[in-house]
Design a protein around this motif. Structure first.
Motif, PDB file in Angstrom:
ATOM      1  N   THR A  20      79.392  66.686  68.973  1.00 41.85           N
ATOM      2  CA  THR A  20      80.264  66.548  70.238  1.00 41.85           C
ATOM      3  C   THR A  20      81.646  66.174  69.603  1.00 41.85           C
ATOM      4  O   THR A  20      82.803  66.601  69.965  1.00 41.85           O
ATOM      5  CB  THR A  20      79.811  65.348  71.019  1.00 41.85           C
ATOM      6  N   VAL A  23      83.547  69.045  67.997  1.00 49.30           N
ATOM      7  CA  VAL A  23      83.815  70.241  68.792  1.00 49.30           C
ATOM      8  C   VAL A  23      85.100  69.336  69.943  1.00 49.30           C
ATOM      9  O   VAL A  23      86.134  70.161  70.062  1.00 49.30           O
ATOM     10  CB  VAL A  23      82.987  70.547  69.822  1.00 49.30           C
ATOM     11  N   ALA A  24      85.052  68.093  69.907  1.00 44.69           N
ATOM     12  CA  ALA A  24      85.766  67.406  70.897  1.00 44.69           C
ATOM     13  C   ALA A  24      87.353  67.303  70.637  1.00 44.69           C
ATOM     14  O   ALA A  24      88.192  67.365  71.126  1.00 44.69           O
ATOM     15  CB  ALA A  24      85.263  66.178  71.468  1.00 44.69           C
ATOM     16  N   PRO A  26      88.971  69.304  68.073  1.00 43.46           N
ATOM     17  CA  PRO A  26      90.018  70.485  68.186  1.00 43.46           C
ATOM     18  C   PRO A  26      90.296  70.848  69.798  1.00 43.46           C
ATOM     19  O   PRO A  26      91.260  71.243  69.969  1.00 43.46           O
ATOM     20  CB  PRO A  26      89.295  71.544  67.095  1.00 43.46           C
ATOM     21  N   THR A  27      89.171  70.803  70.424  1.00 40.23           N
ATOM     22  CA  THR A  27      89.526  71.311  71.628  1.00 40.23           C
ATOM     23  C   THR A  27      90.214  70.335  72.398  1.00 40.23           C
ATOM     24  O   THR A  27      91.303  70.935  73.259  1.00 40.23           O
ATOM     25  CB  THR A  27      87.867  71.291  72.462  1.00 40.23           C
ATOM     26  N   ASN A  28      90.217  68.939  72.400  1.00 40.41           N
ATOM     27  CA  ASN A  28      91.140  68.270  73.007  1.00 40.41           C
ATOM     28  C   ASN A  28      92.347  68.400  72.581  1.00 40.41           C
ATOM     29  O   ASN A  28      93.693  68.516  73.161  1.00 40.41           O
ATOM     30  CB  ASN A  28      90.892  66.596  72.818  1.00 40.41           C
ATOM     31  N   HIS A  29      92.803  68.786  71.106  1.00 41.09           N
ATOM     32  CA  HIS A  29      94.151  68.974  70.808  1.00 41.09           C
ATOM     33  C   HIS A  29      94.602  70.300  71.131  1.00 41.09           C
ATOM     34  O   HIS A  29      96.023  70.528  71.403  1.00 41.09           O
ATOM     35  CB  HIS A  29      94.217  69.009  69.019  1.00 41.09           C
ATOM     36  N   LEU A  30      93.823  71.275  71.219  1.00 44.92           N
ATOM     37  CA  LEU A  30      94.392  72.666  71.816  1.00 44.92           C
ATOM     38  C   LEU A  30      94.435  72.372  73.065  1.00 44.92           C
ATOM     39  O   LEU A  30      95.721  73.017  73.720  1.00 44.92           O
ATOM     40  CB  LEU A  30      93.178  73.688  71.758  1.00 44.92           C
ATOM     41  N   ILE A  31      93.851  71.866  74.100  1.00 43.69           N
ATOM     42  CA  ILE A  31      94.203  71.755  75.448  1.00 43.69           C
ATOM     43  C   ILE A  31      95.402  70.750  75.750  1.00 43.69           C
ATOM     44  O   ILE A  31      96.431  71.329  76.461  1.00 43.69           O
ATOM     45  CB  ILE A  31      92.900  71.278  76.193  1.00 43.69           C
ATOM     46  N   SER A  34      98.449  72.914  74.287  1.00 44.88           N
ATOM     47  CA  SER A  34      98.945  73.945  74.948  1.00 44.88           C
ATOM     48  C   SER A  34      99.414  73.756  76.259  1.00 44.88           C
ATOM     49  O   SER A  34     100.535  74.389  76.881  1.00 44.88           O
ATOM     50  CB  SER A  34      97.531  74.760  75.461  1.00 44.88           C
ATOM     51  N   THR A 137      95.146  73.324  65.331  1.00 40.37           N
ATOM     52  CA  THR A 137      93.945  73.058  65.830  1.00 40.37           C
ATOM     53  C   THR A 137      92.827  73.302  64.819  1.00 40.37           C
ATOM     54  O   THR A 137      91.693  72.571  64.915  1.00 40.37           O
ATOM     55  CB  THR A 137      93.597  74.012  66.950  1.00 40.37           C
ATOM     56  N   ALA A 141      89.997  70.895  63.791  1.00 41.54           N
ATOM     57  CA  ALA A 141      88.560  71.203  63.565  1.00 41.54           C
ATOM     58  C   ALA A 141      88.075  70.982  62.272  1.00 41.54           C
ATOM     59  O   ALA A 141      86.964  70.341  62.073  1.00 41.54           O
ATOM     60  CB  ALA A 141      88.463  73.040  63.740  1.00 41.54           C
TER      61      ALA A 141
END
Length: 190
Positions: A20, A23-24, A26-31, A34, A137, A141
């Motif tokens: 969690t 994955v969370a 880099p995903t949070n940063h990317l969203i 963006s 990102t 990660a």
């Protein structure tokens, strides 16, 4: 509960928590980044479209031929400049003015129509590279994976601590008995 069951539960909990986090982050940063990038491009496009709309309104049909004036309108101050490309395109799709370097994939493009007297006379397009965002990102990660491994291995150590505590229950009473015997013998000898 047996130690083997506890180890199994903690192992899978550690894997889930580590995955969690990995994955969370880099995903949070990317969203988040963006969304901020999209807002920034929309804001730039809106300001430029307002200025160009005013210019088109004042100059009528001759606005397309005033290339120098259009270049100054879409020029962004150095403090606000990002690596981006700005184009003014007429409704037929012909590029009237283009400023900035060609941007390679991956890129984000925002387009905004320019209206004068309720008729679309042109549109403005702004391109920006997503490479810096993807590079950042990637760093997030790597950071998330490192933190995930640290979480996993720290949780995996906990069952060994429990085992030591269980073993210590057996050791401490015998030490206490030995200490009492030693105290008793020293008391007798004095």
């Amino acid at each position: 509960m047996q130690i083997s069951n506890l180890r199994r539960i903690l192992k899978w909990s550690a894997i889930a928590l580590a995955a969690t986090v990995a994955v969370a982050a880099p995903t949070n940063h990317l969203i988040d980044s963006s969304g901020k990038l999209t807002e920034k491009l929309d804001l730039k496009a809106t300001f430029l479209a307002q200025d160009i709309s005013r210019h088109i309104y004042l100059n009528g049909e001759h606005w397309k031929y005033q290339i120098n004036r259009l270049n100054t309108l879409i020029e962004v101050p150095d403090q606000l400049r990002d690596i981006n490309r700005v184009r003014i395109v007429d409704p037929a799709g012909t590029v009237i003015v283009e400023q900035g370097p060609a941007i390679e994939w991956p890129l984000r493009t925002r387009s905004l129509p320019i209206f004068v007297k309720e008729a679309q006379v042109a549109s403005i397009e702004i391109d920006m590279s997503l490479r810096p965002l993807l590079a950042a990102t990637g760093l997030y990660a790597i950071f998330g994976i490192v933190i995930g491994f640290l979480i996993y291995f720290s949780i995996r150590i906990i069952p060994h601590g429990f085992q030591c505590a269980i073993d210590a229950k057996d050791i401490f009473p015998s030490r206490l008995i030995c200490r009492k015997r030693l105290e008793h013998r020293t008391a007798e000898s004095t």
